[in-house]
Scaffold this active site. Structure first.
Site, PDB file in Angstrom:
ATOM      1  N   CYS A 114      42.844  23.551 -66.923  1.00 42.69           N
ATOM      2  CA  CYS A 114      42.032  22.871 -65.900  1.00 42.69           C
ATOM      3  C   CYS A 114      42.676  21.583 -65.388  1.00 42.69           C
ATOM      4  O   CYS A 114      42.383  21.139 -64.285  1.00 42.69           O
ATOM      5  CB  CYS A 114      40.641  22.572 -66.446  1.00 42.69           C
ATOM      6  N   HIS A 254      37.359  17.634 -61.496  1.00 41.42           N
ATOM      7  CA  HIS A 254      37.406  19.057 -61.793  1.00 41.42           C
ATOM      8  C   HIS A 254      35.976  19.579 -61.882  1.00 41.42           C
ATOM      9  O   HIS A 254      35.128  18.989 -62.535  1.00 41.42           O
ATOM     10  CB  HIS A 254      38.142  19.284 -63.121  1.00 41.42           C
ATOM     11  N   ASN A 284      33.726  27.521 -61.159  1.00 44.89           N
ATOM     12  CA  ASN A 284      34.812  26.846 -61.851  1.00 44.89           C
ATOM     13  C   ASN A 284      36.060  27.722 -61.839  1.00 44.89           C
ATOM     14  O   ASN A 284      36.139  28.706 -62.570  1.00 44.89           O
ATOM     15  CB  ASN A 284      34.375  26.540 -63.293  1.00 44.89           C
TER      16      ASN A 284
END
Length: 327
Positions: A114, A254, A284
């Protein structure tokens, strides 16, 4: 050698298949509204059978190059942040560079989970400063093919998308990366992982296919560690830039979980309206969420010269980082 870099163009791409929460809630026998209450996600996009990782990345890169109005031969480096390359070998970036017509530009994959885009942009900024050449940074993932459909923790979160940024050399010290901080915690290495497929547990005839899919060992600890790492890195990046949270025009975190980035925003004292949020519609997509969010935000309200943006991420590894960027 350039004094700094500057953002020249934004791009993004998502697959055509939109998956609304009820489809997943019905399959996992969850009550209506369960996913949105816990994650902030209403829908996400999943790849169709025809989609490839390199294809999604190429689409986002193409948009960013067009947005930058740059000659493709001027790009000196392509960095592709992905956890789901087309193949374990070779890297996907040279194929993407070829499909984009970048000539002999350098091209490699970065597997930073991520946080991959944060690291890729930081490395590209260094390349641009040292060599005075433009760089293309793309983050892309097809996580729907890595979800264990029966594991609630990952099945409700993960999505497919790509985002891209073109940066070029600049002599303006108030542009480009003004402050950076990175962090890792290998003691939490097993919290988020795909157990098999690497050299520790290679593919073999009797391999349980579930071992090749994403697993989240402890969602609560992931939540706590992500908030802690994103907050700490953001504070350090702001300090490096000699700035306060109130100096930030837009915070682009994020998009792991709305509760995570809302908590980070509160910890930093950043106004809620300054937080760019795309998780409700896009879910996501790991490293891709920040450049996707930047591109979508630029479409909605174009970044003005002189804006200060804070980017922050944390994820598997654990690895994380934050950047203060001047537009």
């Amino acid at each position: 050698m350039s004094r700094s870099s500057r953002i020249l163009g934004f791009g993004h791409h998502a697959p055509s298949r939109k998956v609304e929460n009820p489809e997943i809630e019905n399959r996992l026998v969850l009550e209506p509204g369960w996913i949105e209450r816990r994650t902030g996600i209403r829908s996400r996009f999943w790849a169709t059978d025809e989609d490839t990782l390199s294809g999604l990345a190429t689409q986002a890169g193409d948009m960013a190059l067009a947005n930058a109005a740059i000659d493709r031969s001027d790009i000196g480096l392509l960095l592709l942040a992905t956890s789901t390359p087309d193949h374990l070998l070779p890297p996907s970036a040279p194929l993407v560079a070829h499909q984009l017509g970048l000539g002999r530009a350098g091209a490699i994959d970065l597997t930073g989970a991520c946080a991959g885009f944060i690291y890729a942009l930081m490395f590209a900024d260094g390349f641009t400063r040292v060599h005075g050449k433009a760089a293309l940074v793309i983050a892309a993932n097809i996580l729907s093919r890595r979800i264990n459909p029966d594991e609630r923790a990952s099945a409700v979160l993960f999505a497919d998308a790509a985002g891209a940024l073109v940066i070029g050399p600049s002599e303006d010290p108030d542009r480009g990366i003004l402050g950076a901080a990175v962090d890792s915690d290998g003691s939490r290495y097993g919290l988020i992982q795909i157990p098999a497929g690497g050299s520790n547990t290679p593919f073999h005839a009797n391999l349980d296919l579930d071992q090749t899919r994403m697993t989240i060992a402890d969602g609560r600890e992931v939540f706590a560690k992500a908030v802690e790492m994103m907050t700490g890195c953001s504070q350090d990046a702001l300090a490096a830039a000699k700035m306060q949270p109130q100096d930030i025009d837009r915070f682009v975190p994020h998009q792991a979980n709305a509760r995570i980035f809302d908590a980070v925003g509160r910890n930093l004292g950043i106004a809620d309206q300054a937080i760019v949020k795309t998780i409700a519609d896009y879910g996501n997509s790991s490293a891709a969420t920040i450049p996707l969010s930047l591109s979508l935000a630029n479409q909605t309200e174009p970044f003005r010269p002189g804006e200060k943006i804070l980017l922050a991420a944390a994820g598997a590894g654990l690895s994380g980082g934050a950047l203060v960027v001047g537009t």
